[in-house]
Design a protein around this motif. Sequence first.
Motif, PDB file in Angstrom:
ATOM      1  N   GLY A  86       0.949  -1.260  -0.016  1.00  0.00           N
ATOM      2  CA  GLY A  86      -0.106  -0.063   0.021  1.00  0.00           C
ATOM      3  C   GLY A  86       0.873   1.196   0.029  1.00  0.00           C
ATOM      4  N   MET A  87       2.083   1.031   0.093  1.00  0.00           N
ATOM      5  CA  MET A  87       3.094   2.212   0.197  1.00  0.00           C
ATOM      6  C   MET A  87       3.110   3.024  -1.305  1.00  0.00           C
ATOM      7  SD  MET A  87       6.202   1.373   2.383  1.00  0.00           S
ATOM      8  CE  MET A  87       7.059   3.038   2.222  1.00  0.00           C
ATOM      9  N   ASP A  88       3.357   4.300  -1.172  1.00  0.00           N
ATOM     10  CA  ASP A  88       3.557   5.047  -2.298  1.00  0.00           C
ATOM     11  C   ASP A  88       4.864   5.405  -2.450  1.00  0.00           C
ATOM     12  OD1 ASP A  88       3.497   6.392  -4.643  1.00  0.00           O
ATOM     13  OD2 ASP A  88       1.973   8.197  -4.076  1.00  0.00           O
ATOM     14  N   PRO A  89       5.916   4.788  -3.184  1.00  0.00           N
ATOM     15  CA  PRO A  89       7.092   5.410  -3.146  1.00  0.00           C
ATOM     16  C   PRO A  89       7.455   6.750  -3.536  1.00  0.00           C
ATOM     17  CG  PRO A  89       6.928   3.758  -5.167  1.00  0.00           C
ATOM     18  CD  PRO A  89       5.451   3.734  -4.236  1.00  0.00           C
ATOM     19  N   GLY A  90       6.700   7.246  -4.189  1.00  0.00           N
ATOM     20  CA  GLY A  90       7.120   8.576  -4.496  1.00  0.00           C
ATOM     21  C   GLY A  90       6.412   9.820  -3.614  1.00  0.00           C
ATOM     22  N   LYS A  91       5.886   9.245  -2.579  1.00  0.00           N
ATOM     23  CA  LYS A  91       5.393  10.238  -1.600  1.00  0.00           C
ATOM     24  C   LYS A  91       6.401  10.112  -0.392  1.00  0.00           C
ATOM     25  CE  LYS A  91       0.807  11.435  -0.342  1.00  0.00           C
ATOM     26  NZ  LYS A  91      -0.564  10.985  -0.050  1.00  0.00           N
ATOM     27  N   ALA A  92       6.665  11.494  -0.115  1.00  0.00           N
ATOM     28  CA  ALA A  92       7.686  11.254   1.162  1.00  0.00           C
ATOM     29  C   ALA A  92       6.992  12.310   2.117  1.00  0.00           C
ATOM     30  CB  ALA A  92       9.304  11.753   0.709  1.00  0.00           C
ATOM     31  N   SER A  93       7.333  12.167   3.460  1.00  0.00           N
ATOM     32  CA  SER A  93       6.684  13.103   4.101  1.00  0.00           C
ATOM     33  C   SER A  93       7.955  13.996   4.694  1.00  0.00           C
ATOM     34  CB  SER A  93       5.819  12.293   5.489  1.00  0.00           C
ATOM     35  OG  SER A  93       7.036  11.514   5.926  1.00  0.00           O
ATOM     36  N   GLY A  94       7.452  15.386   4.616  1.00  0.00           N
ATOM     37  CA  GLY A  94       8.445  16.295   5.122  1.00  0.00           C
ATOM     38  C   GLY A  94       9.517  16.002   5.909  1.00  0.00           C
ATOM     39  N   GLY A  95      10.845  15.962   5.889  1.00  0.00           N
ATOM     40  CA  GLY A  95      12.160  15.749   6.728  1.00  0.00           C
ATOM     41  C   GLY A  95      12.526  14.634   7.291  1.00  0.00           C
ATOM     42  N   TRP A  96      11.337  13.499   6.886  1.00  0.00           N
ATOM     43  CA  TRP A  96      11.511  12.076   7.412  1.00  0.00           C
ATOM     44  C   TRP A  96      12.086  11.168   6.320  1.00  0.00           C
ATOM     45  CZ3 TRP A  96      10.776  10.391  12.391  1.00  0.00           C
ATOM     46  CH2 TRP A  96       9.952  11.252  13.032  1.00  0.00           C
ATOM     47  N   THR A  97      13.012  10.519   6.578  1.00  0.00           N
ATOM     48  CA  THR A  97      13.472   9.464   5.679  1.00  0.00           C
ATOM     49  C   THR A  97      12.749   8.049   5.822  1.00  0.00           C
ATOM     50  OG1 THR A  97      15.746  10.428   5.711  1.00  0.00           O
ATOM     51  CG2 THR A  97      15.371   8.288   4.855  1.00  0.00           C
ATOM     52  N   VAL A  98      12.266   7.822   4.513  1.00  0.00           N
ATOM     53  CA  VAL A  98      11.242   6.376   5.045  1.00  0.00           C
ATOM     54  C   VAL A  98      12.068   5.485   3.879  1.00  0.00           C
ATOM     55  CG1 VAL A  98       9.079   5.725   4.489  1.00  0.00           C
ATOM     56  CG2 VAL A  98       9.133   7.801   5.297  1.00  0.00           C
ATOM     57  N   ALA A  99      11.991   4.192   4.345  1.00  0.00           N
ATOM     58  CA  ALA A  99      12.432   3.273   3.475  1.00  0.00           C
ATOM     59  C   ALA A  99      11.688   2.967   2.133  1.00  0.00           C
ATOM     60  CB  ALA A  99      12.874   1.845   4.145  1.00  0.00           C
ATOM     61  N   THR A 100      12.390   2.784   1.157  1.00  0.00           N
ATOM     62  CA  THR A 100      11.230   2.308  -0.073  1.00  0.00           C
ATOM     63  C   THR A 100      10.772   1.077   0.327  1.00  0.00           C
ATOM     64  OG1 THR A 100      13.116   1.201  -1.235  1.00  0.00           O
ATOM     65  CG2 THR A 100      13.195   3.587  -1.509  1.00  0.00           C
ATOM     66  N   PRO A 101       9.739   0.496  -0.660  1.00  0.00           N
ATOM     67  CA  PRO A 101       9.053  -0.733  -0.772  1.00  0.00           C
ATOM     68  C   PRO A 101      10.180  -1.484  -1.071  1.00  0.00           C
ATOM     69  CG  PRO A 101       7.552   0.960  -1.766  1.00  0.00           C
ATOM     70  CD  PRO A 101       8.921   1.726  -1.643  1.00  0.00           C
ATOM     71  N   ASP A 102      11.117  -1.393  -1.628  1.00  0.00           N
ATOM     72  CA  ASP A 102      12.073  -2.553  -2.106  1.00  0.00           C
ATOM     73  C   ASP A 102      12.739  -2.690  -0.903  1.00  0.00           C
ATOM     74  OD1 ASP A 102      10.890  -2.926  -4.614  1.00  0.00           O
ATOM     75  OD2 ASP A 102      12.325  -1.764  -5.584  1.00  0.00           O
ATOM     76  N   GLU A 103      13.180  -1.779  -0.293  1.00  0.00           N
ATOM     77  CA  GLU A 103      14.114  -2.049   0.963  1.00  0.00           C
ATOM     78  C   GLU A 103      13.407  -2.643   2.008  1.00  0.00           C
ATOM     79  OE1 GLU A 103      16.962   1.974   0.847  1.00  0.00           O
ATOM     80  OE2 GLU A 103      15.055   2.267   1.489  1.00  0.00           O
ATOM     81  N   LEU A 104      12.038  -2.203   2.225  1.00  0.00           N
ATOM     82  CA  LEU A 104      11.354  -3.042   3.357  1.00  0.00           C
ATOM     83  C   LEU A 104      11.056  -4.587   2.846  1.00  0.00           C
ATOM     84  CD1 LEU A 104       8.707  -0.325   4.058  1.00  0.00           C
ATOM     85  CD2 LEU A 104      10.437  -1.017   5.298  1.00  0.00           C
ATOM     86  N   ARG A 105      10.546  -4.722   1.456  1.00  0.00           N
ATOM     87  CA  ARG A 105      10.554  -6.173   1.117  1.00  0.00           C
ATOM     88  C   ARG A 105      11.802  -6.829   1.534  1.00  0.00           C
ATOM     89  NH1 ARG A 105       8.089  -3.504  -3.144  1.00  0.00           N
ATOM     90  NH2 ARG A 105       5.824  -3.962  -3.069  1.00  0.00           N
ATOM     91  N   GLY A 106      13.114  -6.290   1.402  1.00  0.00           N
ATOM     92  CA  GLY A 106      14.251  -6.951   1.540  1.00  0.00           C
ATOM     93  C   GLY A 106      14.333  -7.349   3.004  1.00  0.00           C
TER      94      GLY A 106
END
Length: 87
Positions: free
Chosen positions: A37-57
């Motif tokens: 359900g994650m949208d890889p292109g959407k980032a929330s201001g100032g926070w670094t979020v792992a990409t879906p591929d990183e999370l799958r790994g």
Amino acid sequence: MQIALINNRAQQKYGALVGALDLVSEAFDAVDKVIDGMDPGKASGGWTVATPDELRGMRTKAFEAIERFRAGTKKYEAELVSRDWRL
């Protein structure tokens, strides 16, 4: 009498361990839904979020670790259910 009591307690603890491993394995289904359900292109201001591929790994590594642990418990099942557990 005391040996039977130890065996019953060891069997209950082993059953609880296997049940907990099953619950953890089921939780990975929920993790998959969140990742999908994650949208890889959407980032929330100032926070670094792992990409879906990183999370799958990360999910794959965690699941493999759980499966290795499950294989170890299966390998030593006879010993685990026959002896008292030390904490």
